[in-house]
Scaffold this motif. Structure first.
Motif, mmCIF file in Angstrom:
data_model
loop_
_atom_site.group_PDB
_atom_site.id
_atom_site.type_symbol
_atom_site.label_atom_id
_atom_site.label_comp_id
_atom_site.label_asym_id
_atom_site.label_seq_id
_atom_site.Cartn_x
_atom_site.Cartn_y
_atom_site.Cartn_z
ATOM 1 N N GLU A 11 0.886 -1.274 -0.046
ATOM 2 C CA GLU A 11 0.017 0.058 -0.130
ATOM 3 C C GLU A 11 1.054 1.399 -0.107
ATOM 4 O O GLU A 11 1.846 1.073 0.429
ATOM 5 N N ASN A 12 0.370 2.122 -0.427
ATOM 6 C CA ASN A 12 1.017 3.427 -0.281
ATOM 7 C C ASN A 12 0.306 4.465 0.665
ATOM 8 O O ASN A 12 -0.984 4.275 0.696
ATOM 9 N N SER A 13 1.168 5.201 1.369
ATOM 10 C CA SER A 13 0.763 6.084 2.401
ATOM 11 C C SER A 13 1.170 7.569 2.210
ATOM 12 O O SER A 13 1.745 7.525 1.221
ATOM 13 N N TYR A 14 0.504 8.649 2.577
ATOM 14 C CA TYR A 14 0.856 9.880 2.462
ATOM 15 C C TYR A 14 0.687 10.840 3.728
ATOM 16 O O TYR A 14 -0.115 10.212 4.620
ATOM 17 N N LYS A 15 1.431 11.948 3.448
ATOM 18 C CA LYS A 15 1.344 13.006 4.546
ATOM 19 C C LYS A 15 1.331 14.189 3.807
ATOM 20 O O LYS A 15 2.049 14.494 3.021
ATOM 21 N N ILE A 16 0.332 15.130 3.937
ATOM 22 C CA ILE A 16 0.322 16.447 3.702
ATOM 23 C C ILE A 16 0.131 17.502 4.917
ATOM 24 O O ILE A 16 -0.663 17.138 5.955
ATOM 25 N N SER A 17 0.899 18.282 5.087
ATOM 26 C CA SER A 17 1.113 19.371 5.887
ATOM 27 C C SER A 17 1.293 20.580 5.469
ATOM 28 O O SER A 17 1.979 20.943 4.408
ATOM 29 N N GLY A 18 0.811 21.425 5.895
ATOM 30 C CA GLY A 18 1.010 23.141 5.639
ATOM 31 C C GLY A 18 1.126 23.895 6.615
ATOM 32 O O GLY A 18 0.141 23.829 7.760
ATOM 33 N N THR A 19 1.484 25.124 6.801
ATOM 34 C CA THR A 19 1.720 26.017 7.660
ATOM 35 C C THR A 19 1.402 27.510 7.014
ATOM 36 O O THR A 19 2.168 27.549 5.998
ATOM 37 N N PHE A 20 0.532 28.483 7.672
ATOM 38 C CA PHE A 20 0.549 29.562 7.237
ATOM 39 C C PHE A 20 0.809 30.728 8.423
ATOM 40 O O PHE A 20 0.064 30.433 9.251
ATOM 41 N N SER A 21 1.388 31.737 8.236
ATOM 42 C CA SER A 21 1.459 32.652 9.435
ATOM 43 C C SER A 21 1.783 33.932 8.828
ATOM 44 O O SER A 21 2.088 34.120 7.962
ATOM 45 N N GLU A 22 1.157 34.925 9.686
ATOM 46 C CA GLU A 22 0.912 36.448 9.104
ATOM 47 C C GLU A 22 0.737 37.005 10.428
ATOM 48 O O GLU A 22 0.389 36.755 11.486
ATOM 49 N N LYS A 23 1.566 38.237 10.417
ATOM 50 C CA LYS A 23 1.620 39.102 11.556
ATOM 51 C C LYS A 23 0.681 40.403 11.005
ATOM 52 O O LYS A 23 0.705 41.033 9.661
ATOM 53 N N PHE A 24 0.056 41.115 11.899
ATOM 54 C CA PHE A 24 -0.973 42.234 11.617
ATOM 55 C C PHE A 24 -0.859 43.184 12.784
ATOM 56 O O PHE A 24 -0.154 42.978 13.761
ATOM 57 N N LEU A 25 -1.361 44.340 12.351
ATOM 58 C CA LEU A 25 -1.372 45.771 13.487
ATOM 59 C C LEU A 25 0.009 45.895 13.960
ATOM 60 O O LEU A 25 0.185 46.011 15.146
ATOM 61 N N ASP A 26 0.703 46.551 12.969
ATOM 62 C CA ASP A 26 2.323 46.709 13.331
ATOM 63 C C ASP A 26 2.852 45.490 14.324
ATOM 64 O O ASP A 26 3.692 45.783 15.177
ATOM 65 N N GLU A 27 2.589 44.411 13.593
ATOM 66 C CA GLU A 27 3.168 43.090 14.304
ATOM 67 C C GLU A 27 2.841 43.037 15.976
ATOM 68 O O GLU A 27 3.699 42.541 16.717
ATOM 69 N N ASN A 28 1.732 43.427 16.226
ATOM 70 C CA ASN A 28 1.119 43.153 17.647
ATOM 71 C C ASN A 28 0.197 42.041 17.683
ATOM 72 O O ASN A 28 -0.011 41.629 18.517
ATOM 73 N N LEU A 29 -0.380 41.541 16.368
ATOM 74 C CA LEU A 29 -1.233 40.474 16.473
ATOM 75 C C LEU A 29 -0.581 39.460 15.405
ATOM 76 O O LEU A 29 -0.137 39.964 14.270
ATOM 77 N N GLY A 30 -0.559 38.251 15.762
ATOM 78 C CA GLY A 30 -0.085 37.213 14.809
ATOM 79 C C GLY A 30 -1.003 35.896 14.909
ATOM 80 O O GLY A 30 -1.351 35.546 15.888
ATOM 81 N N ILE A 31 -0.960 35.368 13.675
ATOM 82 C CA ILE A 31 -1.940 34.103 13.606
ATOM 83 C C ILE A 31 -0.718 33.211 12.892
ATOM 84 O O ILE A 31 -0.107 33.339 12.111
ATOM 85 N N ILE A 32 -1.130 31.730 13.406
ATOM 86 C CA ILE A 32 -0.309 30.683 12.631
ATOM 87 C C ILE A 32 -1.489 29.608 12.726
ATOM 88 O O ILE A 32 -1.973 29.247 13.657
ATOM 89 N N VAL A 33 -1.588 28.869 11.264
ATOM 90 C CA VAL A 33 -2.196 27.721 11.386
ATOM 91 C C VAL A 33 -1.563 26.602 10.585
ATOM 92 O O VAL A 33 -0.722 26.930 9.790
ATOM 93 N N THR A 34 -1.445 25.433 11.349
ATOM 94 C CA THR A 34 -0.533 24.480 10.809
ATOM 95 C C THR A 34 -1.890 23.259 10.738
ATOM 96 O O THR A 34 -2.411 22.906 11.845
ATOM 97 N N GLY A 35 -1.760 22.560 9.386
ATOM 98 C CA GLY A 35 -2.880 21.713 9.372
ATOM 99 C C GLY A 35 -1.718 20.220 8.784
ATOM 100 O O GLY A 35 -0.933 20.471 8.362
ATOM 101 N N SER A 36 -2.276 19.190 9.102
ATOM 102 C CA SER A 36 -1.784 17.840 8.692
ATOM 103 C C SER A 36 -2.707 16.779 8.428
ATOM 104 O O SER A 36 -3.427 16.577 9.452
ATOM 105 N N LYS A 37 -2.617 16.140 7.369
ATOM 106 C CA LYS A 37 -3.319 14.831 7.224
ATOM 107 C C LYS A 37 -2.303 13.840 6.805
ATOM 108 O O LYS A 37 -1.571 13.782 6.043
#
Length: 185
Positions: free
Chosen positions: A148-174
């Motif tokens: 059988e073949n198996s797989y992994k997909i993962s991604g990360t998105f990060s961004e800073k807002f409001l003069d670098e006072n607010l930041g978000i990071i989202v990481t997903g993986s399957k």
């Protein structure tokens, strides 16, 4: 990692995101197997629970960003499962971590509750990242025994807002993992 060990008051080993990303570790249990004195218990070829310096897996305290992790059942979920305090680390992807610290000696400034080690997991903080991130990783694996073949997909998105006072990071993986198990009863 060497400076963290050198500057620590007790016996401590550390792994940082740069070290985790350089290896082929698929989960936190596999990443911890690189630390001296840590033994990883495997289930279906994946690192699940750890013991430190011979202490049982239920004698370690594992925390994620300061919150203690616990588990309710140890086993395959059937009638052979038992309740204990060990944490199944295979359910956490190593992609979410900034650092892992394994503190092998107790002291008054650490949380109580472990005879083996305090394992401190820290996730990435978006305001501490120099540049915004956008990553996508695709892996495939072929298991010749399961055919059988198996797989992994993962991604990360990060961004800073409001003069670098607010930041978000989202990481997903399957991830899929096909295994074959031969058993004689």
């Amino acid at each position: 990692a060497i400076n963290a060990k050198r500057l620590a008051d007790g016996v401590q080993d550390s792994i940082f995101a740069e070290d985790i990303g350089k290896s082929t570790d698929q989960n936190i249990g596999d990443a911890l197997s690189r630390i001296t004195g840590v033994t990883v218990q495997e289930e279906n070829g994946e690192g699940t629970r750890i013991s430190v310096r011979g202490a049982g897996a239920n004698l370690n305290q594992i925390s994620l960003n300061g919150v203690q992790l616990t588990s309710s059942l140890n086993g395959s979920g059937g009638s052979g499962s038992t309740a204990d305090q060990s944490v199944d680390l295979s359910s956490f992807s190593s992609d979410i971590l900034a650092s892992i610290n394994v503190i092998k000696t107790s002291s008054a400034d650490h949380d109580e509750g472990s005879l083996g080690a305090n394992v401190i997991l820290r996730t990435v903080k978006p305001l501490l990242i120099d540049k915004d991130r956008r990553t996508l990783e695709v892996q495939t694996r072929y298991n010749q025994y399961a055919d059988e073949n198996s797989y992994k997909i993962s991604g990360t998105f990060s961004e800073k807002f409001l003069d670098e006072n607010l930041g978000i990071i989202v990481t997903g993986s399957k991830e899929t993992s096909d295994t074959r198990r031969d058993q004689v009863s």
